[in-house]
Design a protein around this motif. Sequence first.
Motif, mmCIF file in Angstrom:
data_model
loop_
_atom_site.group_PDB
_atom_site.id
_atom_site.type_symbol
_atom_site.label_atom_id
_atom_site.label_comp_id
_atom_site.label_asym_id
_atom_site.label_seq_id
_atom_site.Cartn_x
_atom_site.Cartn_y
_atom_site.Cartn_z
ATOM 1 N N ILE A 48 0.812 -1.218 0.000
ATOM 2 C CA ILE A 48 0.000 0.000 0.000
ATOM 3 C C ILE A 48 0.848 1.273 0.000
ATOM 4 N N PRO A 49 1.861 1.418 0.874
ATOM 5 C CA PRO A 49 2.676 2.642 0.834
ATOM 6 C C PRO A 49 3.398 2.837 -0.496
ATOM 7 N N VAL A 50 3.798 1.741 -1.129
ATOM 8 C CA VAL A 50 4.491 1.839 -2.417
ATOM 9 C C VAL A 50 3.543 2.356 -3.494
ATOM 10 N N ILE A 51 2.333 1.815 -3.522
ATOM 11 C CA ILE A 51 1.335 2.268 -4.492
ATOM 12 C C ILE A 51 0.994 3.738 -4.260
ATOM 13 N N ILE A 52 0.834 4.119 -3.004
ATOM 14 C CA ILE A 52 0.517 5.509 -2.669
ATOM 15 C C ILE A 52 1.638 6.437 -3.116
ATOM 16 N N SER A 53 2.879 6.011 -2.936
ATOM 17 C CA SER A 53 4.017 6.826 -3.358
ATOM 18 C C SER A 53 3.960 7.123 -4.849
ATOM 19 N N GLY A 54 3.656 6.107 -5.652
ATOM 20 C CA GLY A 54 3.550 6.319 -7.090
ATOM 21 C C GLY A 54 2.381 7.208 -7.457
ATOM 22 N N MET A 55 1.250 7.025 -6.784
ATOM 23 C CA MET A 55 0.058 7.811 -7.077
ATOM 24 C C MET A 55 0.274 9.295 -6.792
ATOM 25 N N ILE A 56 0.950 9.595 -5.691
ATOM 26 C CA ILE A 56 1.102 10.986 -5.270
ATOM 27 C C ILE A 56 2.317 11.660 -5.910
ATOM 28 N N ILE A 60 8.686 7.739 -10.983
ATOM 29 C CA ILE A 60 10.082 7.580 -10.555
ATOM 30 C C ILE A 60 10.160 7.439 -9.041
ATOM 31 N N ALA A 61 9.461 8.319 -8.335
ATOM 32 C CA ALA A 61 9.456 8.245 -6.871
ATOM 33 C C ALA A 61 8.842 6.930 -6.400
ATOM 34 N N GLY A 62 7.769 6.509 -7.056
ATOM 35 C CA GLY A 62 7.140 5.247 -6.689
ATOM 36 C C GLY A 62 8.062 4.065 -6.914
ATOM 37 N N ALA A 63 8.775 4.084 -8.039
ATOM 38 C CA ALA A 63 9.704 2.998 -8.345
ATOM 39 C C ALA A 63 10.828 2.930 -7.314
ATOM 40 N N LEU A 64 11.369 4.083 -6.944
ATOM 41 C CA LEU A 64 12.438 4.119 -5.937
ATOM 42 C C LEU A 64 11.932 3.628 -4.586
ATOM 43 N N THR A 65 10.729 4.036 -4.226
ATOM 44 C CA THR A 65 10.151 3.593 -2.955
ATOM 45 C C THR A 65 10.015 2.078 -2.923
ATOM 46 N N GLY A 66 9.502 1.507 -4.014
ATOM 47 C CA GLY A 66 9.330 0.060 -4.071
ATOM 48 C C GLY A 66 10.645 -0.695 -4.063
ATOM 49 N N GLY A 67 11.601 -0.245 -4.878
ATOM 50 C CA GLY A 67 12.885 -0.931 -4.954
ATOM 51 C C GLY A 67 13.661 -0.868 -3.650
ATOM 52 N N VAL A 68 13.715 0.317 -3.057
ATOM 53 C CA VAL A 68 14.451 0.490 -1.797
ATOM 54 C C VAL A 68 13.813 -0.317 -0.672
ATOM 55 N N LEU A 96 6.046 2.052 -9.846
ATOM 56 C CA LEU A 96 6.109 2.701 -11.158
ATOM 57 C C LEU A 96 4.750 2.724 -11.856
ATOM 58 N N LEU A 97 4.058 1.591 -11.871
ATOM 59 C CA LEU A 97 2.791 1.496 -12.596
ATOM 60 C C LEU A 97 1.724 2.472 -12.084
ATOM 61 N N PRO A 98 1.474 2.540 -10.764
ATOM 62 C CA PRO A 98 0.494 3.529 -10.292
ATOM 63 C C PRO A 98 0.879 4.953 -10.665
ATOM 64 N N GLY A 99 2.190 5.234 -10.644
ATOM 65 C CA GLY A 99 2.642 6.566 -11.029
ATOM 66 C C GLY A 99 2.346 6.866 -12.484
ATOM 67 N N LEU A 100 2.590 5.897 -13.354
ATOM 68 C CA LEU A 100 2.315 6.084 -14.780
ATOM 69 C C LEU A 100 0.819 6.219 -15.043
ATOM 70 N N ILE A 101 0.034 5.377 -14.367
ATOM 71 C CA ILE A 101 -1.418 5.430 -14.572
ATOM 72 C C ILE A 101 -1.972 6.771 -14.110
ATOM 73 N N TYR A 102 -1.533 7.232 -12.945
ATOM 74 C CA TYR A 102 -2.056 8.502 -12.444
ATOM 75 C C TYR A 102 -1.501 9.695 -13.207
ATOM 76 N N TRP A 103 -0.314 9.555 -13.763
ATOM 77 C CA TRP A 103 0.189 10.615 -14.652
ATOM 78 C C TRP A 103 -0.720 10.721 -15.873
#
Length: 241
Positions: A48-56, A60-68, A96-103
Amino acid sequence: MVQAKSYNTKLLVSCGLLAGISIILTRIFSYTIPIAGFPVLRIGFGDIPVIISGMIFGPIAGALTGGVSDILGFMINPMGGPYIPGLTISATLRGLLPGLIYWAIKNNKIKINYHIINVIFSILMVAGAVYVPLSQDGGISNIALIIYGLIALAFILLPIILGIIIKSEEGLYSFDKILFVVTVCYYLISLLLNTFWLAVAYNKGFLAFLPGRIIAGLVIIPLHSLIIFVLSRWFKYMRIL
Protein backbone atom coordinates in the motif's frame (compact mmCIF):
# COMPACT_ATOMS: atom_id res chain seq x y z
CA MET A 1 17.46 26.98 -6.65
CA VAL A 2 16.61 26.97 -2.95
CA GLN A 3 13.02 26.01 -3.77
CA ALA A 4 14.22 23.11 -5.93
CA LYS A 5 16.44 21.81 -3.11
CA SER A 6 13.55 22.10 -0.67
CA TYR A 7 11.32 20.17 -3.08
CA ASN A 8 13.89 17.39 -3.51
CA THR A 9 14.43 17.14 0.23
CA LYS A 10 10.72 16.89 0.97
CA LEU A 11 10.29 14.32 -1.79
CA LEU A 12 13.14 12.15 -0.48
CA VAL A 13 11.85 12.37 3.08
CA SER A 14 8.31 11.47 2.01
CA CYS A 15 9.45 8.53 -0.12
CA GLY A 16 11.80 7.36 2.63
CA LEU A 17 8.96 7.47 5.15
CA LEU A 18 6.67 5.45 2.88
CA ALA A 19 9.47 2.96 2.19
CA GLY A 20 10.02 2.57 5.94
CA ILE A 21 6.32 1.97 6.54
CA SER A 22 6.31 -0.59 3.73
CA ILE A 23 9.25 -2.44 5.28
CA ILE A 24 7.55 -2.57 8.69
CA LEU A 25 4.24 -3.76 7.25
CA THR A 26 5.90 -6.33 4.99
CA ARG A 27 8.64 -7.72 7.20
CA ILE A 28 6.91 -7.58 10.59
CA PHE A 29 3.14 -7.30 10.19
CA SER A 30 2.57 -9.83 7.42
CA TYR A 31 1.91 -13.54 7.17
CA THR A 32 3.50 -15.94 4.72
CA ILE A 33 1.46 -18.88 3.46
CA PRO A 34 3.42 -21.81 2.01
CA ILE A 35 2.34 -23.17 -1.36
CA ALA A 36 3.74 -26.47 -2.62
CA GLY A 37 6.04 -26.41 0.41
CA PHE A 38 7.59 -23.02 -0.38
CA PRO A 39 7.01 -19.60 1.30
CA VAL A 40 5.62 -17.90 -1.79
CA LEU A 41 2.39 -16.17 -0.74
CA ARG A 42 2.68 -13.19 1.58
CA ILE A 43 -0.47 -11.62 3.01
CA GLY A 44 0.01 -8.10 4.33
CA PHE A 45 -0.25 -4.40 3.66
CA GLY A 46 3.32 -3.56 2.62
CA ASP A 47 2.33 -2.84 -0.98
CA ILE A 48 0.00 0.00 0.00
CA PRO A 49 2.68 2.64 0.83
CA VAL A 50 4.49 1.84 -2.42
CA ILE A 51 1.33 2.27 -4.49
CA ILE A 52 0.52 5.51 -2.67
CA SER A 53 4.02 6.83 -3.36
CA GLY A 54 3.55 6.32 -7.09
CA MET A 55 0.06 7.81 -7.08
CA ILE A 56 1.10 10.99 -5.27
CA PHE A 57 4.72 11.61 -6.27
CA GLY A 58 4.90 10.03 -9.71
CA PRO A 59 6.41 6.93 -11.35
CA ILE A 60 10.08 7.58 -10.55
CA ALA A 61 9.46 8.25 -6.87
CA GLY A 62 7.14 5.25 -6.69
CA ALA A 63 9.70 3.00 -8.34
CA LEU A 64 12.44 4.12 -5.94
CA THR A 65 10.15 3.59 -2.96
CA GLY A 66 9.33 0.06 -4.07
CA GLY A 67 12.89 -0.93 -4.95
CA VAL A 68 14.45 0.49 -1.80
CA SER A 69 11.81 -1.02 0.48
CA ASP A 70 12.35 -4.48 -1.02
CA ILE A 71 16.16 -4.43 -0.85
CA LEU A 72 16.41 -2.92 2.63
CA GLY A 73 13.52 -5.05 3.84
CA PHE A 74 15.28 -8.24 2.77
CA MET A 75 18.48 -7.12 4.50
CA ILE A 76 16.54 -6.49 7.71
CA ASN A 77 14.40 -9.62 7.62
CA PRO A 78 14.63 -12.13 4.74
CA MET A 79 11.65 -14.02 6.23
CA GLY A 80 13.25 -17.39 5.67
CA GLY A 81 13.52 -17.17 1.90
CA PRO A 82 16.33 -16.51 -0.59
CA TYR A 83 16.88 -13.16 -2.26
CA ILE A 84 15.11 -13.15 -5.62
CA PRO A 85 16.15 -10.21 -7.85
CA GLY A 86 12.96 -10.55 -9.86
CA LEU A 87 10.90 -9.65 -6.79
CA THR A 88 12.87 -6.41 -6.50
CA ILE A 89 11.94 -5.66 -10.10
CA SER A 90 8.32 -6.37 -9.22
CA ALA A 91 8.50 -4.10 -6.16
CA THR A 92 9.90 -1.34 -8.37
CA LEU A 93 7.10 -1.81 -10.89
CA ARG A 94 4.54 -1.73 -8.08
CA GLY A 95 5.45 1.89 -7.50
CA LEU A 96 6.11 2.70 -11.16
CA LEU A 97 2.79 1.50 -12.60
CA PRO A 98 0.49 3.53 -10.29
CA GLY A 99 2.64 6.57 -11.03
CA LEU A 100 2.32 6.08 -14.78
CA ILE A 101 -1.42 5.43 -14.57
CA TYR A 102 -2.06 8.50 -12.44
CA TRP A 103 0.19 10.62 -14.65
CA ALA A 104 -2.01 9.56 -17.57
CA ILE A 105 -5.18 10.26 -15.58
CA LYS A 106 -4.01 13.73 -14.52
CA ASN A 107 -3.11 14.59 -18.11
CA ASN A 108 -6.36 13.17 -19.52
CA LYS A 109 -4.50 10.46 -21.41
CA ILE A 110 -6.90 7.76 -20.17
CA LYS A 111 -10.55 8.11 -21.11
CA ILE A 112 -12.30 4.92 -20.11
CA ASN A 113 -15.22 3.84 -17.97
CA TYR A 114 -13.45 2.49 -14.90
CA HIS A 115 -16.57 0.72 -13.66
CA ILE A 116 -16.80 -1.36 -16.84
CA ILE A 117 -13.09 -2.20 -16.82
CA ASN A 118 -13.30 -3.19 -13.15
CA VAL A 119 -16.26 -5.45 -13.91
CA ILE A 120 -14.27 -7.17 -16.67
CA PHE A 121 -11.34 -7.69 -14.31
CA SER A 122 -13.77 -9.05 -11.71
CA ILE A 123 -15.26 -11.56 -14.12
CA LEU A 124 -11.77 -12.81 -14.99
CA MET A 125 -10.88 -13.15 -11.31
CA VAL A 126 -14.12 -15.00 -10.56
CA ALA A 127 -13.46 -17.37 -13.47
CA GLY A 128 -9.99 -18.10 -12.14
CA ALA A 129 -11.22 -18.51 -8.57
CA VAL A 130 -13.95 -20.95 -9.61
CA TYR A 131 -11.49 -22.92 -11.74
CA VAL A 132 -9.23 -23.55 -8.73
CA PRO A 133 -11.53 -26.00 -6.88
CA LEU A 134 -12.62 -27.60 -10.14
CA SER A 135 -9.01 -28.43 -10.97
CA GLN A 136 -8.38 -30.20 -7.66
CA ASP A 137 -8.01 -33.97 -7.62
CA GLY A 138 -11.07 -35.74 -6.29
CA GLY A 139 -13.43 -33.02 -7.44
CA ILE A 140 -15.79 -31.01 -5.27
CA SER A 141 -19.45 -31.41 -4.39
CA ASN A 142 -22.04 -29.29 -6.17
CA ILE A 143 -23.16 -27.63 -2.93
CA ALA A 144 -19.60 -26.75 -1.95
CA LEU A 145 -18.96 -25.44 -5.46
CA ILE A 146 -22.06 -23.21 -5.32
CA ILE A 147 -21.10 -21.85 -1.90
CA TYR A 148 -17.54 -21.27 -3.03
CA GLY A 149 -18.71 -19.53 -6.19
CA LEU A 150 -21.07 -17.25 -4.27
CA ILE A 151 -18.33 -16.29 -1.82
CA ALA A 152 -15.91 -15.60 -4.66
CA LEU A 153 -18.52 -13.55 -6.52
CA ALA A 154 -19.34 -11.57 -3.37
CA PHE A 155 -15.69 -10.71 -2.77
CA ILE A 156 -15.30 -9.51 -6.34
CA LEU A 157 -18.59 -7.62 -6.67
CA LEU A 158 -18.14 -5.86 -3.33
CA PRO A 159 -15.61 -3.29 -4.60
CA ILE A 160 -17.64 -2.78 -7.78
CA ILE A 161 -20.76 -1.96 -5.76
CA LEU A 162 -18.75 0.28 -3.44
CA GLY A 163 -17.28 2.03 -6.47
CA ILE A 164 -20.79 3.00 -7.54
CA ILE A 165 -22.01 3.95 -4.06
CA ILE A 166 -18.93 5.71 -2.69
CA LYS A 167 -18.19 9.14 -4.08
CA SER A 168 -14.96 10.82 -3.07
CA GLU A 169 -14.71 14.56 -2.70
CA GLU A 170 -11.89 14.69 -5.23
CA GLY A 171 -12.49 12.86 -8.49
CA LEU A 172 -8.80 12.16 -8.99
CA TYR A 173 -8.84 9.66 -6.14
CA SER A 174 -12.30 8.21 -6.64
CA PHE A 175 -12.75 4.61 -5.59
CA ASP A 176 -13.17 3.29 -9.12
CA LYS A 177 -9.80 4.73 -10.19
CA ILE A 178 -8.04 3.38 -7.10
CA LEU A 179 -9.62 -0.03 -7.64
CA PHE A 180 -8.44 0.04 -11.26
CA VAL A 181 -4.86 0.83 -10.21
CA VAL A 182 -4.75 -1.84 -7.50
CA THR A 183 -6.28 -4.45 -9.82
CA VAL A 184 -3.87 -3.73 -12.68
CA CYS A 185 -0.92 -3.98 -10.29
CA TYR A 186 -2.17 -7.25 -8.83
CA TYR A 187 -2.82 -8.83 -12.22
CA LEU A 188 0.45 -7.82 -13.85
CA ILE A 189 2.77 -8.05 -10.86
CA SER A 190 1.37 -10.46 -8.27
CA LEU A 191 -0.33 -12.94 -10.59
CA LEU A 192 2.03 -12.89 -13.56
CA LEU A 193 5.49 -11.54 -12.71
CA ASN A 194 5.83 -12.69 -9.11
CA THR A 195 4.44 -16.13 -9.89
CA PHE A 196 6.98 -16.41 -12.71
CA TRP A 197 9.92 -15.29 -10.52
CA LEU A 198 8.93 -17.76 -7.79
CA ALA A 199 8.48 -20.61 -10.26
CA VAL A 200 11.98 -19.98 -11.63
CA ALA A 201 13.57 -19.54 -8.20
CA TYR A 202 12.08 -22.71 -6.74
CA ASN A 203 12.18 -24.71 -9.98
CA LYS A 204 8.45 -25.40 -9.92
CA GLY A 205 5.75 -25.05 -12.52
CA PHE A 206 4.05 -21.68 -12.97
CA LEU A 207 0.62 -23.21 -12.33
CA ALA A 208 1.77 -24.71 -9.03
CA PHE A 209 1.78 -21.26 -7.42
CA LEU A 210 -0.93 -19.49 -9.42
CA PRO A 211 -4.16 -20.88 -7.83
CA GLY A 212 -3.29 -19.71 -4.32
CA ARG A 213 -2.46 -16.24 -5.58
CA ILE A 214 -5.79 -16.05 -7.40
CA ILE A 215 -7.65 -16.92 -4.20
CA ALA A 216 -5.64 -14.33 -2.26
CA GLY A 217 -6.59 -11.70 -4.82
CA LEU A 218 -10.24 -12.06 -3.85
CA VAL A 219 -9.36 -10.49 -0.52
CA ILE A 220 -6.30 -8.38 -1.28
CA ILE A 221 -7.71 -6.35 -4.19
CA PRO A 222 -10.86 -5.00 -2.48
CA LEU A 223 -9.16 -4.64 0.91
CA HIS A 224 -6.16 -2.69 -0.39
CA SER A 225 -8.42 -0.54 -2.56
CA LEU A 226 -10.61 0.37 0.41
CA ILE A 227 -7.63 1.21 2.61
CA ILE A 228 -6.03 3.43 -0.04
CA PHE A 229 -9.36 5.13 -0.68
CA VAL A 230 -9.81 5.89 3.03
CA LEU A 231 -6.26 7.24 3.23
CA SER A 232 -6.73 9.33 0.08
CA ARG A 233 -8.47 12.09 2.03
CA TRP A 234 -5.07 12.88 3.54
CA PHE A 235 -3.15 12.79 0.25
CA LYS A 236 -3.43 16.58 -0.06
CA TYR A 237 -1.23 16.95 3.03
CA MET A 238 1.45 14.75 1.46
CA ARG A 239 1.79 16.57 -1.84
CA ILE A 240 5.05 18.37 -2.40
CA LEU A 241 3.70 20.97 -4.80
